[in-house]
Design a protein around this motif. Structure first.
Motif, PDB file in Angstrom:
ATOM      1  N   GLN A  98       0.856  -1.182   0.000  1.00  0.00           N
ATOM      2  CA  GLN A  98       0.000   0.000   0.000  1.00  0.00           C
ATOM      3  C   GLN A  98       0.892   1.232   0.000  1.00  0.00           C
ATOM      4  OE1 GLN A  98      -2.032  -0.737   3.759  1.00  0.00           O
ATOM      5  NE2 GLN A  98      -0.917   0.954   4.692  1.00  0.00           N
ATOM      6  N   GLY A 109       2.954   4.258   1.014  1.00  0.00           N
ATOM      7  CA  GLY A 109       3.641   4.595   2.252  1.00  0.00           C
ATOM      8  C   GLY A 109       4.211   3.413   3.011  1.00  0.00           C
ATOM      9  N   SER A 110       3.925   2.201   2.566  1.00  0.00           N
ATOM     10  CA  SER A 110       4.419   1.007   3.250  1.00  0.00           C
ATOM     11  C   SER A 110       5.821   0.663   2.763  1.00  0.00           C
ATOM     12  CB  SER A 110       3.486  -0.178   2.989  1.00  0.00           C
ATOM     13  OG  SER A 110       4.025  -1.370   3.523  1.00  0.00           O
ATOM     14  N   ASP A 131      -8.622  -6.041   8.606  1.00  0.00           N
ATOM     15  CA  ASP A 131      -8.147  -6.024   9.995  1.00  0.00           C
ATOM     16  C   ASP A 131      -9.297  -6.496  10.871  1.00  0.00           C
ATOM     17  OD1 ASP A 131      -6.844  -5.594  12.356  1.00  0.00           O
ATOM     18  OD2 ASP A 131      -6.702  -3.413  12.158  1.00  0.00           O
ATOM     19  N   ARG A 175       3.398  -1.866  18.151  1.00  0.00           N
ATOM     20  CA  ARG A 175       2.278  -0.910  18.193  1.00  0.00           C
ATOM     21  C   ARG A 175       2.706   0.360  18.940  1.00  0.00           C
ATOM     22  NH1 ARG A 175      -3.029  -3.546  19.806  1.00  0.00           N
ATOM     23  NH2 ARG A 175      -1.965  -3.826  21.802  1.00  0.00           N
ATOM     24  N   GLY A 176       2.398   1.509  18.337  1.00  0.00           N
ATOM     25  CA  GLY A 176       2.811   2.779  18.912  1.00  0.00           C
ATOM     26  C   GLY A 176       4.183   3.231  18.465  1.00  0.00           C
ATOM     27  N   ILE A 179       5.596   1.840  15.115  1.00  0.00           N
ATOM     28  CA  ILE A 179       5.582   1.828  13.650  1.00  0.00           C
ATOM     29  C   ILE A 179       4.154   1.627  13.160  1.00  0.00           C
ATOM     30  CG2 ILE A 179       7.948   1.000  13.364  1.00  0.00           C
ATOM     31  CD1 ILE A 179       6.823  -1.822  13.019  1.00  0.00           C
ATOM     32  N   ASP A 180       3.865   2.153  11.976  1.00  0.00           N
ATOM     33  CA  ASP A 180       2.520   1.991  11.404  1.00  0.00           C
ATOM     34  C   ASP A 180       2.242   0.530  11.054  1.00  0.00           C
ATOM     35  OD1 ASP A 180       2.005   4.697  11.621  1.00  0.00           O
ATOM     36  OD2 ASP A 180       2.669   5.142   9.577  1.00  0.00           O
ATOM     37  N   ALA A 181       3.287  -0.179  10.646  1.00  0.00           N
ATOM     38  CA  ALA A 181       3.106  -1.560  10.190  1.00  0.00           C
ATOM     39  C   ALA A 181       3.271  -2.565  11.324  1.00  0.00           C
ATOM     40  CB  ALA A 181       4.099  -1.858   9.077  1.00  0.00           C
ATOM     41  N   TRP A 182       2.794  -2.219  12.528  1.00  0.00           N
ATOM     42  CA  TRP A 182       2.885  -3.158  13.641  1.00  0.00           C
ATOM     43  C   TRP A 182       1.991  -4.368  13.356  1.00  0.00           C
ATOM     44  CZ3 TRP A 182      -1.420  -4.591  16.425  1.00  0.00           C
ATOM     45  CH2 TRP A 182      -2.553  -3.770  16.316  1.00  0.00           C
ATOM     46  N   ARG A 194      -2.713  -7.250  10.162  1.00  0.00           N
ATOM     47  CA  ARG A 194      -1.873  -7.345  11.354  1.00  0.00           C
ATOM     48  C   ARG A 194      -1.307  -8.743  11.608  1.00  0.00           C
ATOM     49  NH1 ARG A 194      -0.742  -2.148  11.663  1.00  0.00           N
ATOM     50  NH2 ARG A 194      -2.608  -0.856  11.839  1.00  0.00           N
TER      51      ARG A 194
END
Length: 209
Positions: free
Chosen positions: A37, A39-40, A126, A140-141, A143-146, A174
């Motif tokens: 996607q 930005g990934s 998700d 989580r918190g 990186i966006d890809a957690w 996820r």
């Protein structure tokens, strides 16, 4: 309920080896330049849940050894399925996923008459209910890809029915690199007694709370 679907590596199916006799350079080039996607940093793959353009998919598969393929078989990282497997998916979830017809040849180059397809699951959702799953959130918190990883102990994974909707199969944002299948599709595959794959893990489908 739902399941994680994977290849059956038992003695009956593991003896079948397949190849792309013309190679898969166009497919590899597509994966190398395509992200899952915008930005990934994660690159696309055969199990990333994104659409794959038909023009980059190989059109010939050769059987190198074994009695198969059966209804599901690995060709490198790609998955080959029978027409009956395709029909089961399309009867539950028509038009969403990728089925790319191939010419199947034996070791001598003779064409086998039954139709086969390279199968790509399309859909990234998700739906994991963390509070009801034995999974640990990693990153989580930060990186966006957690994502989730399995915790020590019994397998538990609950999925939100509302997010899944009418999907027959999908990937989880996820908990990536796995194909999930709905109970409806699993029932259809079992009813037809298809083979070459296993239902690796059970996942409870539950209503949103």
């Amino acid at each position: 309920m739902a399941f994680i679907l994977g290849s059956d590596y038992g003695p009956r199916h593991s003896g079948t080896r397949l190849e792309f006799p013309d190679g898969n350079a166009a497919l590899r080039a597509f994966f190398d330049k395509t992200y899952i996607q915008a930005g990934s940093i994660a690159k696309a793959s055969w199990v990333s849940g994104i659409p794959i353009p038909p023009e980059v998919v190989p059109t010939r598969v050769r059987v190198l050894s074994g009695k198969g393929p059966y209804d599901w078989a690995d060709v490198g990282t790609s998955i080959l399925v029978s027409a009956l497997f395709k029909d089961c998916v399309e009867s539950v979830d028509a038009g969403r996923h990728g089925f790319f017809p191939v010419t199947l040849e034996d070791k001598a180059g003779a064409i086998r008459p039954k139709p086969y397809y390279l199968f790509n699951v399309v859909g990234r959702i998700d739906s994991i209910i963390e509070a009801q799953s034995n999974l640990n959130a990693v990153g989580r918190g930060l990186i966006d890809a957690w994502g989730y990883e399995r915790r020590v102990g019994p397998w538990h994974c609950a999925l939100n029915q509302t997010v899944i909707g009418d999907r027959a199969c999908w990937t989880e944002i996820r908990y990536p690199r796995r194909w999930f299948v709905s109970d409806r599709l699993a029932h259809s595959l079992k009813k037809e007694r298809l083979s070459g794959f296993t239902f690796n893990e059970y996942c409870a489908e539950r209503p949103a709370t």
